[in-house]
Design a protein around this motif. Structure first.
Motif, PDB file in Angstrom:
ATOM      1  N   GLY A   1      27.666  -9.398  -8.927  1.00 54.58           N
ATOM      2  CA  GLY A   1      26.396 -10.270  -8.937  1.00 54.58           C
ATOM      3  C   GLY A   1      27.021 -10.972  -7.390  1.00 54.58           C
ATOM      4  O   GLY A   1      25.598 -11.056  -6.856  1.00 54.58           O
TER       5      GLY A   1
ATOM      6  N   ASP B   1      32.708  -9.017 -10.346  1.00 56.41           N
ATOM      7  CA  ASP B   1      31.780  -9.389 -10.196  1.00 56.41           C
ATOM      8  C   ASP B   1      30.871  -9.140  -9.068  1.00 56.41           C
ATOM      9  O   ASP B   1      30.997  -9.539  -7.800  1.00 56.41           O
ATOM     10  CB  ASP B   1      31.374 -10.841 -10.227  1.00 56.41           C
TER      11      ASP B   1
ATOM     12  N   ASP C   1      18.956  -6.251 -16.817  1.00 59.04           N
ATOM     13  CA  ASP C   1      18.532  -7.308 -15.651  1.00 59.04           C
ATOM     14  C   ASP C   1      17.182  -6.910 -14.937  1.00 59.04           C
ATOM     15  O   ASP C   1      17.655  -6.170 -14.709  1.00 59.04           O
ATOM     16  CB  ASP C   1      19.911  -8.069 -14.563  1.00 59.04           C
TER      17      ASP C   1
ATOM     18  N   HIS D   1      17.908 -15.351  -8.466  1.00 55.35           N
ATOM     19  CA  HIS D   1      19.565 -13.939  -9.819  1.00 55.35           C
ATOM     20  C   HIS D   1      19.247 -13.850 -10.507  1.00 55.35           C
ATOM     21  O   HIS D   1      18.986 -15.373 -11.580  1.00 55.35           O
ATOM     22  CB  HIS D   1      19.986 -14.318  -8.942  1.00 55.35           C
TER      23      HIS D   1
ATOM     24  N   TYR E   1      26.307  -3.254 -12.400  1.00 57.37           N
ATOM     25  CA  TYR E   1      26.992  -3.611 -13.805  1.00 57.37           C
ATOM     26  C   TYR E   1      28.169  -3.565 -14.100  1.00 57.37           C
ATOM     27  O   TYR E   1      29.532  -4.109 -14.689  1.00 57.37           O
ATOM     28  CB  TYR E   1      26.114  -3.514 -14.554  1.00 57.37           C
TER      29      TYR E   1
ATOM     30  N   GLU F   1      23.326  -9.324 -12.237  1.00 55.80           N
ATOM     31  CA  GLU F   1      23.774  -8.957 -11.515  1.00 55.80           C
ATOM     32  C   GLU F   1      22.021  -8.647 -10.222  1.00 55.80           C
ATOM     33  O   GLU F   1      22.894  -8.367  -8.828  1.00 55.80           O
ATOM     34  CB  GLU F   1      24.672  -7.572 -11.673  1.00 55.80           C
ATOM     35  N   ASP F   2      21.351  -8.797 -10.491  1.00 51.54           N
ATOM     36  CA  ASP F   2      20.262  -8.832  -9.873  1.00 51.54           C
ATOM     37  C   ASP F   2      20.503  -9.855  -8.721  1.00 51.54           C
ATOM     38  O   ASP F   2      20.495 -11.467  -8.838  1.00 51.54           O
ATOM     39  CB  ASP F   2      18.466  -8.900 -10.577  1.00 51.54           C
TER      40      ASP F   2
ATOM     41  N   ASP G   1      20.581  -5.177  -6.973  1.00 49.82           N
ATOM     42  CA  ASP G   1      20.393  -5.060  -8.308  1.00 49.82           C
ATOM     43  C   ASP G   1      22.511  -4.740  -7.737  1.00 49.82           C
ATOM     44  O   ASP G   1      22.820  -3.704  -7.307  1.00 49.82           O
ATOM     45  CB  ASP G   1      19.728  -3.634  -9.006  1.00 49.82           C
TER      46      ASP G   1
ATOM     47  N   SER H   1      25.886  -2.515  -4.773  1.00 47.85           N
ATOM     48  CA  SER H   1      24.609  -2.968  -4.852  1.00 47.85           C
ATOM     49  C   SER H   1      23.836  -2.464  -4.500  1.00 47.85           C
ATOM     50  O   SER H   1      23.766  -1.495  -3.264  1.00 47.85           O
ATOM     51  CB  SER H   1      24.206  -4.861  -4.392  1.00 47.85           C
TER      52      SER H   1
ATOM     53  N   SER I   1      25.883  -8.519  -4.906  1.00 49.95           N
ATOM     54  CA  SER I   1      24.397  -8.398  -4.605  1.00 49.95           C
ATOM     55  C   SER I   1      23.707  -9.804  -3.950  1.00 49.95           C
ATOM     56  O   SER I   1      22.509 -10.185  -3.277  1.00 49.95           O
ATOM     57  CB  SER I   1      23.802  -8.460  -5.494  1.00 49.95           C
ATOM     58  N   ARG I   2      24.127 -11.424  -4.553  1.00 47.75           N
ATOM     59  CA  ARG I   2      23.762 -12.355  -3.974  1.00 47.75           C
ATOM     60  C   ARG I   2      23.962 -12.821  -2.842  1.00 47.75           C
ATOM     61  O   ARG I   2      22.977 -13.394  -1.775  1.00 47.75           O
ATOM     62  CB  ARG I   2      23.991 -13.292  -4.655  1.00 47.75           C
TER      63      ARG I   2
END
Length: 507
Positions: A278, A276, A496, A220, A268, A223-224, A265, A349, A281-282
């Motif tokens: 991110g 967050d 990102d 990662h 943002y 945020e990707d 993704d 995302s 997405s994670r």
């Protein structure tokens, strides 16, 4: 000389411009009808061919054309900004005859003849009644005509759509360029897949000390997030016991692997609300990794996914279905969406999932949003690329916790036949907004001999990062923004960047 009443044939044509960046055109658009007995001239179609709109016009021919065989559509490639055009579809409706008069000797149906024509603005066209229509022809085109305004290539300015002949250009589930498909019936040679990845955070995050995390299976940046799930296909003995081995089709004890790649993704803008994205997405990427590793299928996949999308797609390409039933990317995305909605995570995302099957020479794709998949073949260049999905410029489709978010069922589902020597890229918009296809192709060419996927992915991400911080460099994003807002725009898009590269090799 006596006058004879002869039918005037009328056709209603509906031309839809695609919903993607740079899709509109300022050039003059024309249509030409080629029938069994006669053709029309190139007929200019009035109207504004802007993004995600449909222009309707009526074409009248005082001489019968016979059964329509080819519909040609194109533009004159003249204009300032926005000449390139992304044509989504064209629909031709043959209407019932209206009376007119002409001299019979002016037309001989055994000779080619250019018919007279006329056009009518859309607002003057009456609603069609059921009895008005003789025949309707629908052509899903989904391709660029002329030089793309966002740097995805320079293509012919016209296309001929043949009635009753299906090819990759009119296949609504394929984004391959015409002629890029392998010939049906060609023997599928098993291949292997070498993957590498790179992940760079937004330049401002890099300035604050943030770095990307790159691992062989998951990583990662900002945020990707990405994942690479590699599954070893069951060995020959196991398949023989299952009775699923095709006679004489395999000679090696180990079959090629199946690789499922995902790129997510996070949006943002959630940071403005203290969220967050991110994390979203994670987590989504981890769920897709699990789906790819375990081949988890939707409970209804045997009926809805396996039968319709796997089996039919293979039959369309003249192939047998895969030896081992696997999850389709759309089913993976659906299952991952259901899992993440069960959590209390906030955010949203985009998501792009591609499954590469080494045994069957196939890639299946499900993309939601503006991350994408590109396939490069050295002898032909870019042969496949998924379009971005946006509600508006800079507002991509996305999975999220909020009520107005999109769903896995909204993803674009596609497929592509790939072979040894091809290169597959799955990446976030941070790559495609900052590098033209020609720049991507140049970097891929440098690594075709060594096929070092990790080094190639890193160089692609590095070049995209360098362009993103430039204030003068012309980029796909600057071209798209210039057309969208009708102004001169220079520089890249800071974002990102996540890139996964897969080299297709024969051993």
């Amino acid at each position: 000389m006596s006058m004879t009443t002869q039918a005037v044939r009328s056709y209603e044509v509906r031309i839809t411009t695609g919903n993607r960046r740079g899709a509109s055109t300022t050039a003059a658009v024309y249509v030409r009808l080629i029938g069994k007995y006669a053709n029309t001239q190139r007929i200019e179609v009035p109207g504004e061919f802007t993004r995600d709109t449909t222009v309707v016009a009526v074409i009248k021919t005082p001489h019968p054309l016979g059964r329509i065989r080819i519909v040609e559509v194109g533009h004159d490639n003249v204009g300032d900004l926005g000449v390139g055009w992304y044509l989504e579809s064209i629909e031709l409706i043959e209407l019932k005859d209206s009376a007119s008069t002409h001299r019979p000797q002016e037309y001989n149906h055994h000779q080619q003849h250019r018919a007279a024509h006329g056009t009518m603005p859309a607002h003057q066209i009456p609603n069609l009644q059921e009895g008005d229509v003789v025949r309707t022809l629908m052509f899903p085109v989904r391709r660029w005509l002329g030089k793309s305004d966002i740097g995805v290539g320079n293509y012919p300015t016209s296309v001929q759509l043949r009635v009753g002949i299906a090819d990759s250009m009119t296949d609504p589930t394929s984004f391959m360029l015409p002629g890029a498909q392998l010939i049906k019936g060609t023997k599928a040679e098993p291949f292997f897949i070498k993957c590498g990845a790179a992940a760079f955070p937004h330049p401002e995050k890099v300035r604050d000390g943030e770095r990307g995390v790159v691992r062989p299976d998951i990583g990662h940046a900002g945020e990707d997030a990405y994942s690479i799930a590699t599954v070893r296909t069951p060995d020959r003995n196991a398949l023989e016991k299952l009775g699923k081995l095709r006679a004489g089709s395999l000679v090696k004890s180990k079959l090629p692997t199946t690789v499922t790649i995902s790129v997510c993704d996070g949006v943002y803008q959630w940071r403005d609300k203290g969220i967050d994205a991110g994390e979203w997405s994670r987590y989504l990427s981890r769920m897709l990794l699990y789906q790819g590793q375990h081949h988890v299928r939707d409970p209804d996949a045997q009926d809805s996914i396996q039968s319709e999308r796997w089996t039919q797609s293979y039959k369309d390409l003249g192939l047998l279905p895969p030896l081992v039933p696997l999850a389709h990317p759309s089913a993976m995305l659906k299952a991952a969406e259901e899992r993440i909605r069960e959590t209390e995570l906030l955010g949203s995302s985009t998501a792009c999932v591609a499954s590469l099957h080494g045994l069957d020479n196939m890639m299946f794709v499900a993309c939601l949003g503006d991350s994408g998949v590109l396939v490069y073949r050295k002898s032909m260049g870019v042969i496949f690329r998924t379009p971005e999905q946006e509600h508006a410029f800079g507002y991509p489709f996305q999975l999220g916790h909020h009520d107005v978010s999109d769903h896995a069922s909204d993803a674009l589902v596609s497929h592509c036949r790939i072979t040894s020597g091809d290169v597959v890229i799955v990446a976030s918009d941070g790559l495609f907004d900052n590098l033209f296809e020609s720049q991507i192709s140049k970097i891929l060419d440098k690594h075709m001999d060594t096929r070092n996927a990790q080094l190639c992915a890193t160089e692609l991400a590095s070049e995209a990062y360098a362009n993103s911080v430039s204030e003068r460099m012309e980029t796909p994003y600057s071209q798209a923004a210039g057309e969208e807002f009708n102004l001169v725009w220079c520089g890249g898009k800071k974002d990102d960047i996540s890139v996964v590269v897969a080299f297709i090799v024969d051993k």
